[in-house]
Motif scaffolding. Sequence first.
Motif: not given
Length: 263
Positions: A26-34, A206-208, A248-259
């Motif tokens: 109900d207000h300004r917010r960036l909501t991430a869905i994982i 996930v890191p993003q 899948d989770l490990k891959k996402q965390m690895k990508v985030g760390s590389a970024e």
Amino acid sequence: MLKITNLEKSYTKGAPVLKGLNLTTDHRRLTAIIGSSGAGKSTLLRCINRLVKADSGSIELNGTELLSLSGRALQDSRRQIGMIFQAYNLVDRLTVMENVLSGRLGYTGFFRGVFRKFPQEDVDRAYALLKRVGLSQYVNKRCDALSGGERQRVGCARALMQNPQILLADEPTASLDPKTSERIMELIAGITEELDLPVLINLHNVPQATTYADRILGLRHGVMIFDGNPDELTEDWLEQIYAGHEDDLKKQMKVGSAEHDDE
């Protein structure tokens, strides 16, 4: 305000993708869905903007029930919902400016859009948005000549041309290289702040989500099992959200760390 109550959606009988989902923002917010692939993230956004129709439940946007709308009323409601797509959904043969102005087609009408007869105030706003996303020098460039990051910036500007009441983004960084992915997230987060605009964004990274979002929703098999701030998303919660999809989770965390390493 967006209010979702008991939302249900199945594509195949007996195999629900969304199971009694409830959500209020109900207000300004960036909501991430994982969540893992098949958790229902994209289906949730597509139900909100009526690209698919939910089987049951309620979706209200600022007091208007979206699921009961049809015809012109449905078209009018879609103007209030901006959408950024993973695959950009641009018309490649058109210029950057023409693609951005297409965000006003719901207001100007089909024929005025075909003949590029947009009001000057729309053209001025398009120029301003292109400057905001860093593409003012590419106004007359065809979109098929742009890089992936540039195309996604055009998609952001086009969505904002609708003057939406809420912005949806379906994995907008999934097709981009690490550094470009970070820049797009910075842009979307900045827009949220500047325009006081609520954003729902599906993220495979996930890191993003923990870096840019104010609120994180965790979906598993169509059920929201986590709703909290980024600092509340512990490893235990991640294990529950991605149970059975640990690779899948490990891959996402690895990508985030590389970024972050690249910056």
